[in-house]
Design an enzyme around this catalytic site. Structure first.
Site, PDB file in Angstrom:
ATOM      1  N   ARG A  69       0.847  -1.181   0.000  1.00  0.00           N
ATOM      2  CA  ARG A  69       0.000   0.000   0.000  1.00  0.00           C
ATOM      3  C   ARG A  69       0.886   1.236   0.000  1.00  0.00           C
ATOM      4  NH1 ARG A  69      -4.530  -0.869   4.091  1.00  0.00           N
ATOM      5  NH2 ARG A  69      -2.940  -0.434   5.615  1.00  0.00           N
ATOM      6  N   GLY A  70       0.375   2.281  -0.632  1.00  0.00           N
ATOM      7  CA  GLY A  70       0.916   3.616  -0.430  1.00  0.00           C
ATOM      8  C   GLY A  70       2.331   3.871  -0.888  1.00  0.00           C
ATOM      9  N   SER A  71       3.174   3.945   0.064  1.00  0.00           N
ATOM     10  CA  SER A  71       4.426   4.679   0.003  1.00  0.00           C
ATOM     11  C   SER A  71       5.441   4.225  -1.034  1.00  0.00           C
ATOM     12  CB  SER A  71       5.045   4.576   1.385  1.00  0.00           C
ATOM     13  OG  SER A  71       6.403   4.861   1.336  1.00  0.00           O
ATOM     14  N   ALA A  72       6.224   5.204  -1.510  1.00  0.00           N
ATOM     15  CA  ALA A  72       7.386   4.933  -2.348  1.00  0.00           C
ATOM     16  C   ALA A  72       8.437   4.151  -1.575  1.00  0.00           C
ATOM     17  CB  ALA A  72       7.983   6.250  -2.850  1.00  0.00           C
ATOM     18  N   GLY A  73       8.299   4.075  -0.257  1.00  0.00           N
ATOM     19  CA  GLY A  73       9.307   3.421   0.574  1.00  0.00           C
ATOM     20  C   GLY A  73       9.178   1.912   0.660  1.00  0.00           C
TER      21      GLY A  73
END
Lengths: 146, 421
Positions: A69-73
């Site tokens: 989910r979500g983050s570029a990390g």
């Protein structure tokens, strides 16, 4: 089929996102997860307080997760948990998730690992339960025993 | 599906340009395989996030590239890092192995040839990408701003792939690089709200928060915005919408370049849903971003994403030379470039005299906490209010910039008339 009444064995043909060979016990996550912010790479632990398996450690498992989910990390979170040995032996996804795939690819390359990432359909994923014995081969055949 | 490769792609893949370029090309090819596309396209620019420390693997990755003849194919600008490189007291590199590595990581990306702008708002700098350019963005608010406000085209790229794309100048021709993925599918109508609300900067943070919550994977269009809606306001929507949800592209009808009208925004396609926003929706969004508890106010955090020149101008005007209450800390984050511009106008001296602590190269919403950021913190940013309470020992209160300033001066939360809506 196995010998006892409770024994089950079946195979699922997965799409290979990142090839490799791995085996271990299945850990099925009920929800997607961000591997930056929602996951402690040092301990391989889910720290997202909204996640149904908050507190669960994933080390050494065959990790089944719908997607990230979500983050570029997320790729960095995957690579870091694999680097320090707190991560899963393989990842089985229900989406063709680039962030998880690239994280594993980079760890495999930098650290000489062979952590596969494969994708199956969600209904196929639901046939697998936490604790099932899983083997994945480089062509993406998932062998399941319970 | 077989992937079409140029001669240069094939040479890179065969290792003729060294091991780093081979690795970079393999990574891009793997991404194309996962995305199930058969074509790569050229990019003209990259804004990379891999310079933001996320463990030792990040450092090993860039060191491998540096040791094996990596060269950037396109200009690559850096996102925020963990360390304020020109004020090491903010997060001390000597405090831990991780912070030392975080600084080394930033230095390594400078060595790789990146333009060290260290900002999450690179679109505020000159020479930004142009309409229709294919680029690589990774920081979520910048991805949304580039796609929506500039009309450049990028997917939300994750760490490593952002750098590999900058090294090869190539990305899979997928998703938001293609016309069809950019059509609006649902509409948020703000035209029935009292007009004065649309003049308040907080409104755009709350609107972004609502859009992020309700859009899912659909591309939203907003109708009913006033022409006074500024780039700062569109930045707020970009940041808030990619915090509460994942909105890499939105269209502001009449304002953004692919949305001259609703039909253009939807590319003539059908719209699934129209959501008419009420004042109650804004009240709910404000509530979700933090209740104002009885605890004393401990500080103010401004500049997520990094403050622009026009935001500085408004802050200086609102503060009017008054001092921050002595029991509060007040942090403001911005980029070096904007700081330089603002310094020339004499505003930095005046803000420093008032007690505003200005930080560049990084941000305050993530761990480890910047000195003094604990307890009840007021912010003008939905993104800060959404993330910080999960990563820092803080509770957030969101307010307009004017409310933040009055609260900073008075030492307690001051909400104006609109604030209690």
């Amino acid at each position: 089929m196995g010998s006892g009444v409770s024994d089950t064995a079946f195979e699922i043909a997965a799409s290979v996102l990142v090839p490799g060979r791995a085996g271990g016990a299945a850990l099925v996550l009920d929800d997607s997860l961000s591997f930056w912010g929602g996951f402690d790479c040092a301990r391989g632990e889910i720290i997202d307080i909204h996640h149904p398996q908050h507190g669960q450690r994933v080390g050494g498992s065959i990790l089944l997760i719908p997607a990230s989910r979500g983050s570029a990390g997320t790729p960095g979170g995957i690579a870091e948990t694999l680097r320090n040995g707190s991560g899963p032996h393989a990842l089985v996804l229900a989406e063709r998730d680039v962030n998880i795939g690239i994280g594993a690819l980079v760890a495999n390359r930098l650290y000489g690992m062979e952590v596969p990432v494969v994708a199956i359909r969600l209904d196929e994923m639901m046939r697998i339960r936490s604790g099932d014995r899983i083997e994945i081969d480089p062509r993406g055949t998932i062998s399941v025993r319970r | 599906m077989s992937l079409k490769l140029s001669q240069l792609d094939q040479d890179r893949l065969a290792g003729k340009l060294g091991k780093a370029m081979q690795f970079a090309m393999q990574t891009v090819v793997t991404a194309a395989h996962i995305d199930q596309v058969d074509t790569l396209i050229d990019i003209s620019f990259a804004h990379i996030d891999a310079c933001f420390y996320n463990g030792r693997a990040h450092l090993d990755f860039v060191n491998y590239l540096l040791d094996n003849d990596a060269r950037l194919a396109v200009p690559a600008w850096t996102n925020n890092g963990m360390i304020a490189l020109n004020d090491l007291s903010i997060r001390d590199p000597q405090a831990s192995r991780e912070m030392a590595e975080a600084r080394q990581l930033m230095q390594a990306y400078v060595k790789l040839g990146c333009n060290p702008v260290w900002t999450c708002a690179p679109y505020q700098l000159p020479e930004r990408p142009q309409f229709g350019d294919h680029i690589v963005g990774s920081e979520s608010n910048a991805v949304s701003f580039y796609n929506s406000v500039v009309g450049a085209r990028t997917n939300k790229y994750g760490d490593y792939l952002d750098v590999c794309a900058a090294l090869t100048g190539r990305v899979p021709f997928s998703k938001l690089h293609r016309d069809e993925a950019r059509a609006a599918q649902l509409v948020f109508d703000v035209g029935r709200l009292p007009p004065q609300i649309l003049q308040n900067d907080l409104f755009y943070h709350l609107l972004g928060h609502i859009i992020g919550r309700r859009s899912g994977h659909r591309v939203p269009a907003i109708v009913g915005l006033a022409t006074s809606c500024s780039e700062d306001d569109l930045k707020a929507i970009s940041a808030a919408g990619s915090s509460s949800g994942s909105v890499p592209l939105f269209h502001a009808v009449g304002l953004t370049p692919e949305a001259e009208n609703l039909e253009a925004a939807s590319q003539g396609g059908s719209l699934e849903q129209v959501i008419e926003l009420q004042v109650a929706d804004l009240r709910q969004a404000r509530f979700e971003l933090g209740m104002n508890s009885d605890r004393p106010l401990a500080g103010i955090a401004l500049g997520t994403p990094h403050f622009s020149v026009t935001e500085f101008e408004r802050l200086v005007t609102l503060l009017a030379g008054r001092s921050i209450h002595p029991e509060l800390i007040c942090y403001l984050t911005t980029s070096r470039h904007i700081l330089q511009q603002v310094r020339q106008r004499g505003w930095i001296e005046s803000l420093s005299r008032s007690g505003v602590k200005i930080i560049t190269d990084t941000c305050t919403y993530f761990s480890p906490a910047v000195n003094g950021l604990q307890g009840k913190i007021m912010t003008n940013s939905a993104k800060w209010a959404y993330y910080a309470p999960g990563m820092l020992p803080v509770e957030a209160v969101i307010g307009s910039l004017a409310e933040c300033v009055e609260s900073a001066v008075n030492g307690e939360v001051v909400l104006d008339q609109w604030g209690v809506v």
